[in-house]
Each structure stands twice: as structure tokens, then as C-alpha cells.
Write an enzyme that holds these catalytic residues in place. Structure first.
Site, PDB file in Angstrom:
ATOM      1  N   HIS A   1       0.864  -1.196   0.000  1.00  0.00           N
ATOM      2  CA  HIS A   1       0.000   0.000   0.000  1.00  0.00           C
ATOM      3  C   HIS A   1       0.892   1.234   0.000  1.00  0.00           C
ATOM      4  CE1 HIS A   1      -3.802   2.048   1.926  1.00  0.00           C
ATOM      5  NE2 HIS A   1      -3.142   2.880   1.132  1.00  0.00           N
TER       6      HIS A   1
ATOM      7  N   HIS B   1       1.129   4.786  -2.444  1.00  0.00           N
ATOM      8  CA  HIS B   1       0.704   5.606  -3.599  1.00  0.00           C
ATOM      9  C   HIS B   1       1.976   6.246  -4.133  1.00  0.00           C
ATOM     10  CE1 HIS B   1      -3.590   5.373  -2.427  1.00  0.00           C
ATOM     11  NE2 HIS B   1      -3.059   5.212  -1.239  1.00  0.00           N
TER      12      HIS B   1
ATOM     13  N   HIS C   1      -9.632   0.863  -1.042  1.00  0.00           N
ATOM     14  CA  HIS C   1      -9.546   1.531   0.255  1.00  0.00           C
ATOM     15  C   HIS C   1     -10.947   1.476   0.865  1.00  0.00           C
ATOM     16  CE1 HIS C   1      -5.796   3.094  -1.225  1.00  0.00           C
ATOM     17  NE2 HIS C   1      -5.630   3.950  -0.232  1.00  0.00           N
TER      18      HIS C   1
ATOM     19  N   GLU D   1     -11.093   3.388   6.225  1.00  0.00           N
ATOM     20  CA  GLU D   1     -10.034   4.288   6.708  1.00  0.00           C
ATOM     21  C   GLU D   1     -10.738   5.362   7.552  1.00  0.00           C
ATOM     22  OE1 GLU D   1      -8.090   6.559   3.592  1.00  0.00           O
ATOM     23  OE2 GLU D   1      -6.451   7.201   4.913  1.00  0.00           O
TER      24      GLU D   1
END
Ligand code: HPA
Ligand code: ZN
Length: 344
Positions: free
Chosen positions: A14, A16, A194, A197
Site C-alpha cells: 500500500h 501511492h 480503500h 479508513e
């Protein structure tokens, strides 16, 4: 413990890639592309990294990446991440990219993907570090826009293993993207999303049942729903948890309040990840160190977290076995049978 964590063979699931763009590189790329930034110095940029929630981060994140215009910019950003990851003994990385954040600025899909792909190939050759690329749809944009992005990705199927879902979670349920994820799976892409979160457990249910994801990114709100915890355990769904990110974005007030140890003790397949390391104060090693310190994790806890991640990759069984053997070799050399660190 510090050396053990630093040298441990790791995998990152994970990250970005645009969130690995350090302020120094933002300035360098801005200068060569003739882009004027609203900040005067690297120090000023770093000072601005005080977030109250996910949206307050995303506003700066999309601003930072707007300097990226040409293929070498995407190469340089990716290469900078891969060098740092290699220095932390990251043996495999599954990397997110947000194509819409670039195509909406009239940078072509091809420019983005080619620059990143070339750096990933170089890391394989130079560092023997493997990787996969996952493209995320931005959930604050429409399902139609996601579908157009999927169509643009079809010629690059060999370079993109899966699709994901990111950006502002509140008010943007996974359900909205059911059709585009259906089409993505028909085209042979794996899926992740996702969920949980900042959003409710319901979004994790939707990601599992409607988007049929192989992994949940973040997922920390799952503990609010015991039936969901059972489902995640039975189906062995990996959760890509990002401790420093969650504290920086005030999902938890302090690292001691984080629920990663609780999730680990519940028997969930928890993994440790950096999310947007340039913004959240650390790469993979720093994330492991932060939770080790907060929860006094043992060598065995750390090993379990690293092992979960290797098992949760999109590698073949054979590739997983090779990396798991590397991890076990490292453990055998570092730790005595009674669980203490060896002097060697
Ligand atoms: N959450 C959602 N979207 C994102 C994130 C995140 O942590 N980082 C980059 N895009
Ligand atoms: Zn993320």
C-alpha cells in the site's frame, strides 16, 4: 530491534507512488518544467504538512503531483521511491498510481504508465526487487470517469495487475463503482479497495461483496463490526494497514491508540505499509519501528506482519515461496530458538 526491522526482508502493498514525491523532488521537477509553486521553499512545504483528516492531506497531495508532466518525471519519482525501498530491504512492492489525477491535467495515460513501468523494470534488473502496478479510481469522481480510465488501461494490461479505489472516502461508497469493477474483473484485473479508513464497516462489506476485492486497504474500522471481523478472518482477507498515515490523518490520536495490535491479536491478516511516505513521516521501516515502540512488539510479531504481507502479494505461489524462504533464512540467522536476538 532497530537493525532487525531495518534488515528484515519486507514487502509493501500500500504505497501511492505520488505520495512518495518528496518536496526536494517536487521543486526539482517544477523548475525543469517551468511550473510555479505556491510554496517558496522545501521547509515551507514540510511545515504545511499538518493534516486534520484525509481531505486536508489530499488537497496538498494533488497539488504536489501537479508538477509531473513528462515521462521522465514519472520515472524519477518512481525510481526515487524504489531506491529508498531497496535501502530498507523491501524485496517486493505493489504500487498504486492515480491516473485520473494526471489525465485530468492533460498528461496522457501512456506517459504516466510508461515512466513508472520503466523504473519498475530497472529495479528488477538492478536490485532484484519485484513489483506490481495497481491503478486506482478516484472515488470522488464519477463512475463514468472510472470506466473511461479502465478503457484507457486495456492496452497496458500486461503492466497493470489490478485496480483499486482511493481518494475521499466519506460519502463515496464502493457501491458506486460496482459496474466498473465487474468490467475490470472480466478483463482479468485483480481488485482491491480503500475501505474503512475514515468510512464505516459497511464500506468494507461493500468492497468485499460488490467489488469482490482480494485485499482491503486500511480497513481499521472493521473492529466495530464483529461479524465483519469473522468474515475477514474466515476468508483470510489481508488488510493493508498504514500506521503513520492513520495517526497523521487523525484516524487515531496517537500511535498508542492505533488498533493494529488489537487486529493482530484478533487473528486478522494484518500487514504494515507506508501509504504516502513523503507526507506521513516515514517509509516502511519507520512504520514498523513506530508500532514496535508503541506496542512493544516482539520479533515474532514483526515476523508475522512481514510474513502476512508476503502471503498477501499478487505474486505466483513459487515467487511467494522464494521470498518466504528468504524471510525464514533471515529469521534463523537473527533469532535464537527461544525467540531472542542472536549476536551474529
Ligand atoms: N486514502 C485515500 N486516498 C489516498 C490515500 C489514502 O490514504 N493516499 C493517497 N490517496
Ligand atoms: Zn492509501
Amino acid at each position: 530491534m532497530e537493525a532487525f526491522i531495518r534488515d528484515l526482508p519486507k514487502t509493501e502493498l500500500h504505497i501511492h507512488i505520488e505520495g512518495s514525491l518528496e518536496p526536494e523532488l517536487i521543486f526539482e521537477i517544477a523548475q525543469r518544467n517551468g511550473v510555479t509553486l505556491s510554496f517558496c521553499s522545501v521547509e515551507e512545504v514540510r511545515k504545511a504538512y499538518q493534516f486534520t483528516d484525509l481531505q486536508s492531506f489530499l488537497d496538498l497531495y494533488y497539488g504536489g503531483m501537479s508538477v509531473l508532466r513528462h515521462e521522465p518525471d514519472f520515472y524519477d519519482m518512481t525510481w526515487a521511491y524504489l531506491e529508498k525501498a531497496h535501502a530498507q530491504n523491501v524485496r517486493h512492492a505493489e504500487i498504486f498510481v492515480d491516473p485520473q489525477a494526471h489525465t485530468d491535467r492533460r498528461v496522457s495515460f501512456e506517459t504516466v504508465i510508461k515512466g513508472i513501468h520503466r523504473a519498475l523494470q530497472d529495479a528488477q534488473l538492478k536490485f532484484n526487487m519485484s513489483s506490481k502496478l495497481i491503478m486506482c479510481f478516484m472515488r470522488h469522481l464519477s463512475a463514468d470517469a472510472a470506466m473511461k480510465t479502465l478503457e484507457r488501461a486495456l492496452p497496458f494490461k500486461d503492466w497493470i495487475i489490478g485496480v483499486g479505489l482511493d481518494s475521499s472516502e466519506r460519502g463515496h461508497s464502493p457501491e458506486k463503482f460496482t459496474a466498473v469493477f465487474d468490467k475490470a474483473r472480466q478483463e482479468g484485473f485483480l481488485t482491491v479497495a480503500h475501505a474503512g479508513e475514515e468510512g464505516p464497516p459497511e464500506y468494507i462489506w461493500q468492497a468485499l461483496q460488490l467489488l469482490k476485492v482480494s485485499r482491503i486497504d486500511h480497513g481499521v474500522s472493521c473492529v466495530e463490526d464483529s461479524q465483519l471481523v469473522e468474515k475477514l478472518k474466515i476468508d483470510k482477507i489481508p488488510l493493508t494497514v498504514c500506521p503513520l498515515s492513520n495517526v497523521k490523518l487523525c484516524v487515531f490520536n496517537t500511535m498508542n491508540d492505533h488498533n493494529i495490535k488489537q487486529m493482530l491479536d484478533l487473528g486478522l491478516c494484518v500487514t504494515v505499509n507506508s501509504d504516502d511516505p513523503a507526507y506521513f513521516g516515514g517509509y516502511l521501516t519507520e512504520n514498523f519501528l513506530a508500532i514496535q515502540e508503541a506496542f512493544n512488539l516482539s520479533h515474532n510479531d514483526i515476523y508475522q506482519l512481514a510474513k502476512n504481507a508476503f502471503q498477501a502479494t499478487f505474486l505466483t505461489q513459487k515467487e511467494k515461496q522464494n521470498l518466504l524462504a528468504e524471510l525464514d533464512d533471515f529469521m534463523a540467522k537473527s533469532i535464537t530458538p527461544d525467540g531472542r536476538q542472536s549476536r551474529a
